[in-house]
Design a protein around this motif. Structure first.
Motif, PDB file in Angstrom:
ATOM      1  N   UNK A  99      33.724  75.150   5.295  1.00 50.11           N
ATOM      2  CA  UNK A  99      34.717  74.971   6.473  1.00 50.11           C
ATOM      3  C   UNK A  99      35.886  75.760   6.158  1.00 50.11           C
ATOM      4  N   UNK A 100      36.241  76.083   4.911  1.00 50.84           N
ATOM      5  CA  UNK A 100      37.148  77.178   4.771  1.00 50.84           C
ATOM      6  C   UNK A 100      36.820  78.675   4.975  1.00 50.84           C
ATOM      7  N   UNK A 101      35.572  79.078   5.033  1.00 53.01           N
ATOM      8  CA  UNK A 101      34.893  80.162   5.536  1.00 53.01           C
ATOM      9  C   UNK A 101      34.816  80.229   7.084  1.00 53.01           C
ATOM     10  N   UNK A 102      34.507  79.060   7.659  1.00 52.97           N
ATOM     11  CA  UNK A 102      34.560  79.107   9.069  1.00 52.97           C
ATOM     12  C   UNK A 102      35.852  79.163   9.550  1.00 52.97           C
ATOM     13  N   UNK A 103      36.917  78.716   9.314  1.00 51.96           N
ATOM     14  CA  UNK A 103      38.276  78.784   9.272  1.00 51.96           C
ATOM     15  C   UNK A 103      38.639  80.265   9.275  1.00 51.96           C
ATOM     16  N   UNK A 104      38.362  80.840   8.217  1.00 54.61           N
ATOM     17  CA  UNK A 104      38.669  82.368   7.966  1.00 54.61           C
ATOM     18  C   UNK A 104      38.295  83.326   8.946  1.00 54.61           C
ATOM     19  N   UNK A 105      36.824  82.903   9.518  1.00 58.26           N
ATOM     20  CA  UNK A 105      36.467  83.885  10.590  1.00 58.26           C
ATOM     21  C   UNK A 105      37.197  83.661  11.790  1.00 58.26           C
ATOM     22  N   UNK A 106      37.634  82.421  12.159  1.00 60.56           N
ATOM     23  CA  UNK A 106      38.400  82.143  13.259  1.00 60.56           C
ATOM     24  C   UNK A 106      39.669  82.973  13.147  1.00 60.56           C
ATOM     25  N   UNK A 162      39.916  72.268  10.804  1.00 62.09           N
ATOM     26  CA  UNK A 162      40.179  73.099   9.835  1.00 62.09           C
ATOM     27  C   UNK A 162      40.921  72.422   8.806  1.00 62.09           C
ATOM     28  N   UNK A 163      41.556  73.313   7.785  1.00 61.63           N
ATOM     29  CA  UNK A 163      42.274  72.593   6.855  1.00 61.63           C
ATOM     30  C   UNK A 163      43.806  72.558   7.329  1.00 61.63           C
ATOM     31  N   UNK A 164      44.226  71.188   7.334  1.00 64.51           N
ATOM     32  CA  UNK A 164      45.554  70.899   8.060  1.00 64.51           C
ATOM     33  C   UNK A 164      46.850  71.786   7.172  1.00 64.51           C
ATOM     34  N   UNK A 165      46.736  72.144   6.096  1.00 62.72           N
ATOM     35  CA  UNK A 165      47.622  73.073   5.454  1.00 62.72           C
ATOM     36  C   UNK A 165      47.629  74.318   6.250  1.00 62.72           C
ATOM     37  N   UNK A 166      46.510  74.912   6.389  1.00 67.35           N
ATOM     38  CA  UNK A 166      46.404  76.048   7.076  1.00 67.35           C
ATOM     39  C   UNK A 166      46.955  76.198   8.499  1.00 67.35           C
ATOM     40  N   UNK A 167      46.722  74.936   9.106  1.00 61.75           N
ATOM     41  CA  UNK A 167      47.214  74.815  10.489  1.00 61.75           C
ATOM     42  C   UNK A 167      48.915  74.651  10.469  1.00 61.75           C
ATOM     43  N   UNK A 168      49.301  74.076   9.489  1.00 59.74           N
ATOM     44  CA  UNK A 168      50.714  73.903   9.412  1.00 59.74           C
ATOM     45  C   UNK A 168      51.460  75.223   8.991  1.00 59.74           C
ATOM     46  N   UNK A 176      35.026  66.002   8.667  1.00 62.71           N
ATOM     47  CA  UNK A 176      35.508  67.140   8.037  1.00 62.71           C
ATOM     48  C   UNK A 176      36.937  67.298   7.788  1.00 62.71           C
ATOM     49  N   UNK A 177      37.569  66.522   8.720  1.00 67.76           N
ATOM     50  CA  UNK A 177      39.212  67.036   8.747  1.00 67.76           C
ATOM     51  C   UNK A 177      39.573  67.061   7.606  1.00 67.76           C
ATOM     52  N   UNK A 178      39.488  66.156   6.345  1.00 63.72           N
ATOM     53  CA  UNK A 178      39.978  65.980   5.057  1.00 63.72           C
ATOM     54  C   UNK A 178      38.951  65.383   4.109  1.00 63.72           C
ATOM     55  N   UNK A 179      38.996  66.258   2.793  1.00 63.13           N
ATOM     56  CA  UNK A 179      37.954  66.098   1.883  1.00 63.13           C
ATOM     57  C   UNK A 179      37.972  64.583   1.709  1.00 63.13           C
TER      58      UNK A 179
END
Length: 600
Positions: A67-74, A113-119, A158-161
């Motif tokens: 999911x981290x890699x997918x988020x990086x792609x976006x 995606x990771x909520x911290x990245x969104x914040x 997948x929202x949170x570990x």
């Protein structure tokens, strides 16, 4: 409780207590603590070595990394930037509308995606909205935004570990696995409740705005550089207006030169030709994104491409770029870049220039250098190494930027959506669906392999791998059943809702000092054992524990996202408690009632 416990149980209790103390005090990094847990459990023989290291190949760890890699792609294809722009346009000028749009958008993004990245992504966007609209205050928007970021994680597995770990514990206990959107049956009502609560109770929050720590006044932004239209460019024959409209997210046009003549930029219906030179202002990420794919290349590098099969670009060559600050008494001051002739004199090219104040409207070659100017320099490594010792520069620093591949935004979005559909429909197991999506992002070059590795939060990955065996050891030693029995004796003949509320609030309080993942691993096995003895659904009990760990907003230290907004919002500790306590009470009641309704 100590009386009658076995040797292994006592050893496990000791390891668990030491781990909790280390997590709370932060004496060591969480990933180091996780590795120590693995070693302690292995050396003491509480679990087999294979089980101790099983967390690294577990589904939760694999999904989190993917999911981290997918988020990086976006992110690297500009999708997150586009989302931010949409949110800005939709927010409007009213406070209620802004809260609603921001919260619903952030919650939707945090679900995948990771909520911290969104914040972190939303923080500067909200600060800009409040700066442009004087009737809006950052303090009224940031806590709702951070709340939505955490609540959004409750809508998918997948929202949170923590949910991935909870699912792993349920499967080990012989319970049915949770689907991708199973927790969303409770998560979506929680999100809607959170939005309604923040809108109705916005008056509790102060009307203040602090400073955005992410807004570095000396950050290298607004770089002036030049682009040239090359042969076979798709822009040949198109109008200036078409280019400005399509490229407005990548750069702003300062001047347009054809041959030796400056063109009138107001005549936007004029068609473009080969050799047209555009003086633009752009960002570091966009600067390294001009790869010639769309017929626009950096003029400073165009000479390096003469007679070569491929265009020389900055994309993927960050290690060959430096930024150099001109010293006050530099021999370069007062001379133009062309007069200094960096290419023949030093073997490097000046691809951009940044000036703290004042305007640059000429081409890079014609800029008269001032003290304090920062030059972006590209060239062979050996030449750059020689340049670092030149007295004309106050300092020479590495240039960090990531190329943006906006042309692949639709592709990256499609990859993310296909991964979600494959996982949601059960066509592929979730970990395979998201790992396949991550590989697709890399193979289609939405993100390169270095960016993929950099995007993975190693601390989170290792922490998950480390806490999983802690839960396994708790089950193997029977400590989960002992603690469950103690809680059962305490609750007596309480109603099922009251019993689940106990677990929710233990989890909510514990997550203020531990991570949500660590809290879930410690409490979920106990909740399973308790639920079986109390004839309650283990799934309901584990979901309540996990929701308590993820959806509790009592203090600013409960979630890392709250720490990000603390200073920009000008908040005090009590501001989080005033809105967080009643909201957490409301969420706990909804969660416990709905859990028992859904899982009998």
């Amino acid at each position: 409780m100590i009386l009658g416990m076995t040797h292994d149980q006592l050893i496990f209790i000791a390891i668990m207590i030491i781990s909790i103390v280390l997590f709370i005090t932060e004496y060591l990094r969480v990933d180091v603590i996780a590795m120590l847990i693995i070693l302690a459990l292995s050396i003491t023989g509480l679990i087999e070595v294979k089980e101790a290291f099983s967390g690294f190949s577990s589904e939760p760890a694999i999904i989190v990394a993917a999911v981290f890699v997918l988020s990086a792609g976006l992110s690297h294809t500009g999708v997150t930037d586009m989302i931010g722009e949409w949110i800005t346009k939709l927010s409007g000028k009213g406070e209620v509308r802004a809260i609603f749009v921001i919260m619903i958008s952030v919650a939707a993004m945090s679900a995948f995606t990771h909520h911290l990245m969104v914040t972190a992504m939303m923080l500067p966007i909200i600060m800009k909205i409040c700066k442009d609209e004087k009737d809006l205050h950052a303090s009224r928007l940031l806590i709702p935004m951070a709340t939505a970021a955490s609540l959004g994680t409750t809508m998918t597995l997948i929202g949170a570990p923590a949910f991935l770990l909870a699912n792993n514990i349920l499967k080990r206990a012989g319970e049915p696995s949770l689907g991708l959107f199973t927790v969303g049956k409770i998560g979506l009502p929680l999100v809607l409740c959170g939005i309604a609560f923040c809108i109705l109770m916005k008056w509790i929050l102060p009307k203040t705005s602090g400073e955005d720590d992410s807004d570095d006044k000396f950050k290298l932004t607004d770089i002036t550089t030049e682009l040239i239209v090359v042969e076979n460019s798709p822009w040949i024959g198109k109008t200036l207006e078409q280019m400005i409209t399509e490229k407005e997210k990548q750069f702003s046009l300062l001047s347009w030169v054809r041959g030796d003549k400056i063109q009138d930029c107001t005549k936007k219906d004029t068609t473009l030709e080969v050799g047209d030179n555009f003086i633009i202002r752009t960002t570091p990420d966009e600067l390294v994104s001009f790869d010639g794919e769309h017929g626009l290349v950096l003029k400073a590098l165009h000479k390096f491409s003469d007679g070569k099969e491929h265009l020389v670009t900055l994309a993927g060559e960050e290690k060959r770029i430096l930024k150099a600050v001109i010293a006050h008494n530099s021999i370069f001051v007062g001379r133009t870049v062309a007069q200094i002739d960096f290419y023949n004199r030093f073997g490097v090219a000046i691809v951009g220039i940044w000036r703290k104040s004042g305007w640059i409207s000429t081409g890079v070659a014609d800029v008269i250098i001032r003290a304090g100017d920062m030059l972006v320099i590209w060239g062979p490594k050996e030449k750059l190494n020689e340049l670092t010792n030149h007295r004309g520069f106050l300092m020479v620093l590495p240039f960090f930027a990531s190329s943006m591949k906006r042309g692949k935004s639709k592709l990256s979005t499609s990859i993310m959506l296909v991964s979600i559909v494959l996982a949601a429909t059960g066509t592929l197991p979730a970990y395979l669906a998201f790992m396949a999506g991550a590989m697709a992002m890399i193979l289609t070059k939405c993100v390169n392999i270095e960016q993929a590795y950099e995007s993975i939060e190693v601390k989170i990955y290792v922490m998950i791998a480390g806490v999983i065996p802690l839960g396994i050891a708790m089950e193997h030693t029977g400590v989960d059943k002992i603690l469950a029995a103690q809680i059962k004796n305490f609750t007596g003949d309480w109603s099922p809702v009251a019993m689940l509320l106990i677990f929710y609030w233990i989890s909510a309080l514990l997550t203020q000092i531990l991570s949500d993942a660590a809290t879930t691993v410690l409490l979920a096995p106990i909740a399973v054992a308790f639920a079986k003895s109390a004839h309650i659904s283990p799934t309901a009990a584990v979901v309540c524990v996990t929701m308590g760990a993820v959806a509790s907003f009592l203090t600013p230290i409960g979630h890392h996202g709250n720490l990000l907004i603390l200073s920009p919002g000008g908040y005090r500790f009590a501001d989080f408690l005033k809105i967080g306590l009643p909201l957490t009470v409301l969420l706990s009641l909804i969660t416990c009632f709905m859990s028992l309704m859904i899982w009998h």
